[in-house]
Design a protein around this motif. Sequence first.
Motif, PDB file in Angstrom:
ATOM      1  N   LEU A  57       0.834  -1.200   0.000  1.00 44.11           N
ATOM      2  CA  LEU A  57       0.000   0.000   0.000  1.00 44.11           C
ATOM      3  C   LEU A  57       0.870   1.252   0.000  1.00 44.11           C
ATOM      4  O   LEU A  57       0.662   2.171  -0.796  1.00 44.11           O
ATOM      5  CB  LEU A  57      -0.927   0.008   1.222  1.00 44.11           C
ATOM      6  N   TRP A  58       1.868   1.290   0.873  1.00 50.76           N
ATOM      7  CA  TRP A  58       2.736   2.469   0.941  1.00 50.76           C
ATOM      8  C   TRP A  58       3.612   2.581  -0.297  1.00 50.76           C
ATOM      9  O   TRP A  58       3.939   3.698  -0.739  1.00 50.76           O
ATOM     10  CB  TRP A  58       3.555   2.462   2.228  1.00 50.76           C
ATOM     11  N   LEU A  59       3.960   1.471  -0.894  1.00 49.07           N
ATOM     12  CA  LEU A  59       4.702   1.504  -2.148  1.00 49.07           C
ATOM     13  C   LEU A  59       3.835   2.098  -3.260  1.00 49.07           C
ATOM     14  O   LEU A  59       4.308   2.899  -4.070  1.00 49.07           O
ATOM     15  CB  LEU A  59       5.160   0.097  -2.512  1.00 49.07           C
ATOM     16  N   LEU A  60       2.557   1.746  -3.266  1.00 50.20           N
ATOM     17  CA  LEU A  60       1.630   2.327  -4.241  1.00 50.20           C
ATOM     18  C   LEU A  60       1.474   3.834  -4.034  1.00 50.20           C
ATOM     19  O   LEU A  60       1.445   4.600  -4.998  1.00 50.20           O
ATOM     20  CB  LEU A  60       0.262   1.647  -4.137  1.00 50.20           C
ATOM     21  N   VAL A  61       1.368   4.250  -2.780  1.00 53.72           N
ATOM     22  CA  VAL A  61       1.268   5.687  -2.487  1.00 53.72           C
ATOM     23  C   VAL A  61       2.511   6.410  -2.999  1.00 53.72           C
ATOM     24  O   VAL A  61       2.424   7.454  -3.646  1.00 53.72           O
ATOM     25  CB  VAL A  61       1.057   5.922  -0.966  1.00 53.72           C
ATOM     26  N   ALA A  62       3.679   5.845  -2.729  1.00 54.28           N
ATOM     27  CA  ALA A  62       4.932   6.450  -3.207  1.00 54.28           C
ATOM     28  C   ALA A  62       4.975   6.473  -4.737  1.00 54.28           C
ATOM     29  O   ALA A  62       5.443   7.456  -5.332  1.00 54.28           O
ATOM     30  CB  ALA A  62       6.129   5.683  -2.648  1.00 54.28           C
ATOM     31  N   ALA A  63       4.482   5.416  -5.375  1.00 52.20           N
ATOM     32  CA  ALA A  63       4.480   5.360  -6.835  1.00 52.20           C
ATOM     33  C   ALA A  63       3.563   6.432  -7.425  1.00 52.20           C
ATOM     34  O   ALA A  63       3.913   7.069  -8.429  1.00 52.20           O
ATOM     35  CB  ALA A  63       4.052   3.972  -7.307  1.00 52.20           C
ATOM     36  N   VAL A  64       2.428   6.640  -6.817  1.00 51.21           N
ATOM     37  CA  VAL A  64       1.508   7.675  -7.297  1.00 51.21           C
ATOM     38  C   VAL A  64       2.165   9.050  -7.199  1.00 51.21           C
ATOM     39  O   VAL A  64       2.155   9.839  -8.154  1.00 51.21           O
ATOM     40  CB  VAL A  64       0.176   7.637  -6.514  1.00 51.21           C
ATOM     41  N   PHE A  65       2.756   9.335  -6.051  1.00 49.30           N
ATOM     42  CA  PHE A  65       3.417  10.630  -5.894  1.00 49.30           C
ATOM     43  C   PHE A  65       4.636  10.746  -6.808  1.00 49.30           C
ATOM     44  O   PHE A  65       4.892  11.810  -7.370  1.00 49.30           O
ATOM     45  CB  PHE A  65       3.813  10.865  -4.434  1.00 49.30           C
ATOM     46  N   GLY A  66       5.394   9.654  -6.952  1.00 48.17           N
ATOM     47  CA  GLY A  66       6.557   9.678  -7.833  1.00 48.17           C
ATOM     48  C   GLY A  66       6.181   9.908  -9.283  1.00 48.17           C
ATOM     49  O   GLY A  66       6.819  10.717  -9.979  1.00 48.17           O
ATOM     50  N   ALA A  67       5.146   9.227  -9.755  1.00 42.76           N
ATOM     51  CA  ALA A  67       4.703   9.415 -11.139  1.00 42.76           C
ATOM     52  C   ALA A  67       4.155  10.817 -11.340  1.00 42.76           C
ATOM     53  O   ALA A  67       4.408  11.454 -12.371  1.00 42.76           O
ATOM     54  CB  ALA A  67       3.649   8.365 -11.502  1.00 42.76           C
ATOM     55  N   GLY A  68       3.425  11.315 -10.347  1.00 47.21           N
ATOM     56  CA  GLY A  68       2.914  12.691 -10.438  1.00 47.21           C
ATOM     57  C   GLY A  68       4.043  13.706 -10.459  1.00 47.21           C
ATOM     58  O   GLY A  68       4.026  14.666 -11.240  1.00 47.21           O
ATOM     59  N   ALA A  69       5.046  13.504  -9.617  1.00 47.73           N
ATOM     60  CA  ALA A  69       6.197  14.419  -9.593  1.00 47.73           C
ATOM     61  C   ALA A  69       6.948  14.361 -10.917  1.00 47.73           C
ATOM     62  O   ALA A  69       7.387  15.392 -11.432  1.00 47.73           O
ATOM     63  CB  ALA A  69       7.125  14.051  -8.437  1.00 47.73           C
ATOM     64  N   TYR A  70       7.094  13.165 -11.467  1.00 43.48           N
ATOM     65  CA  TYR A  70       7.745  13.032 -12.773  1.00 43.48           C
ATOM     66  C   TYR A  70       6.992  13.837 -13.825  1.00 43.48           C
ATOM     67  O   TYR A  70       7.591  14.554 -14.629  1.00 43.48           O
ATOM     68  CB  TYR A  70       7.821  11.562 -13.177  1.00 43.48           C
ATOM     69  N   GLY A  71       5.674  13.713 -13.816  1.00 47.49           N
ATOM     70  CA  GLY A  71       4.864  14.442 -14.787  1.00 47.49           C
ATOM     71  C   GLY A  71       5.011  15.942 -14.658  1.00 47.49           C
ATOM     72  O   GLY A  71       5.051  16.664 -15.654  1.00 47.49           O
ATOM     73  N   LEU A  72       5.117  16.421 -13.424  1.00 46.64           N
ATOM     74  CA  LEU A  72       5.269  17.866 -13.205  1.00 46.64           C
ATOM     75  C   LEU A  72       6.682  18.349 -13.506  1.00 46.64           C
ATOM     76  O   LEU A  72       6.876  19.356 -14.189  1.00 46.64           O
ATOM     77  CB  LEU A  72       4.912  18.213 -11.759  1.00 46.64           C
ATOM     78  N   LEU A  73       7.676  17.660 -12.982  1.00 46.63           N
ATOM     79  CA  LEU A  73       9.055  18.116 -13.119  1.00 46.63           C
ATOM     80  C   LEU A  73       9.616  17.924 -14.526  1.00 46.63           C
ATOM     81  O   LEU A  73      10.392  18.747 -15.005  1.00 46.63           O
ATOM     82  CB  LEU A  73       9.951  17.409 -12.101  1.00 46.63           C
ATOM     83  N   ALA A  74       9.234  16.861 -15.183  1.00 43.98           N
ATOM     84  CA  ALA A  74       9.750  16.596 -16.522  1.00 43.98           C
ATOM     85  C   ALA A  74       8.882  17.237 -17.592  1.00 43.98           C
ATOM     86  O   ALA A  74       9.216  17.199 -18.768  1.00 43.98           O
ATOM     87  CB  ALA A  74       9.839  15.098 -16.766  1.00 43.98           C
ATOM     88  N   ASP A  75       7.794  17.835 -17.171  1.00 42.25           N
ATOM     89  CA  ASP A  75       6.842  18.434 -18.097  1.00 42.25           C
ATOM     90  C   ASP A  75       6.495  17.449 -19.212  1.00 42.25           C
ATOM     91  O   ASP A  75       6.474  17.787 -20.383  1.00 42.25           O
ATOM     92  CB  ASP A  75       7.392  19.750 -18.666  1.00 42.25           C
ATOM     93  N   ALA A  76       6.283  16.209 -18.790  1.00 42.25           N
ATOM     94  CA  ALA A  76       5.943  15.136 -19.721  1.00 42.25           C
ATOM     95  C   ALA A  76       4.545  14.621 -19.385  1.00 42.25           C
ATOM     96  O   ALA A  76       4.074  14.780 -18.257  1.00 42.25           O
ATOM     97  CB  ALA A  76       6.952  14.002 -19.591  1.00 42.25           C
ATOM     98  N   PRO A  77       3.894  14.023 -20.358  1.00 47.37           N
ATOM     99  CA  PRO A  77       2.579  13.452 -20.045  1.00 47.37           C
ATOM    100  C   PRO A  77       2.712  12.339 -19.008  1.00 47.37           C
ATOM    101  O   PRO A  77       3.663  11.557 -19.039  1.00 47.37           O
ATOM    102  CB  PRO A  77       2.082  12.903 -21.381  1.00 47.37           C
ATOM    103  N   LEU A  78       1.783  12.307 -18.103  1.00 49.70           N
ATOM    104  CA  LEU A  78       1.828  11.340 -17.019  1.00 49.70           C
ATOM    105  C   LEU A  78       1.812   9.904 -17.530  1.00 49.70           C
ATOM    106  O   LEU A  78       2.434   9.027 -16.948  1.00 49.70           O
ATOM    107  CB  LEU A  78       0.648  11.582 -16.060  1.00 49.70           C
ATOM    108  N   ARG A  79       1.146   9.672 -18.629  1.00 49.03           N
ATOM    109  CA  ARG A  79       1.061   8.301 -19.143  1.00 49.03           C
ATOM    110  C   ARG A  79       2.433   7.725 -19.509  1.00 49.03           C
ATOM    111  O   ARG A  79       2.600   6.521 -19.570  1.00 49.03           O
ATOM    112  CB  ARG A  79       0.097   8.221 -20.304  1.00 49.03           C
TER     113      ARG A  79
END
Length: 168
Positions: A111-133
């Motif tokens: 569960l906590w790994l999933l939470v971290a993955a959600v935040f990590g993917a969201g941060a990647y999308g914001l910081l890399a200015d790339a589509p989240l997909r």
Amino acid sequence: MTATRYDRRMYAVMNDRRAAAAYATMTRRRLLVGAHVALTVTGVGAWIGTVFGPGLGQAVVVVVVMFPWILLTGLLNGSTCGLLELRGRMLDERQLVERDRVRALAHRITLWLLVAAVFGAGAYGLLADAPLRAAVTPVLIGVLAAHWMMPLWVAGLRVRDDLGDDES
């Protein structure tokens, strides 16, 4: 329900103590779990690279990692005496309770790994200015692999050392 021939065979395989020296102590089991985690990360990462990256060079890594990964999986299953692989009718009450504890703890960790993955993917999308997909599918595959293996890793870390014949 009575044990089938398959149940008896799997019980014999999972309780075969010929490789017990490899996982006899907590330190050895921790090393096995750590190596298994490393091989899982390497193999899954290489597979993701093969599927989502250019070329098929990473496929060689997947093939090379597969044999030691299978061997370590067998050692971890042997160290737990098949706690997660045997059917419930082949386990005693203590083992059934331990299996439930292992699964519950693995579920919380995942569960906590999933939470971290959600935040990590969201941060990647914001910081890399790339589509989240672009990050979601590889991250989901990684988390799926961790979810699949986490009960085995937790069980391997929770196994207690066998008492020797001279210890009572």
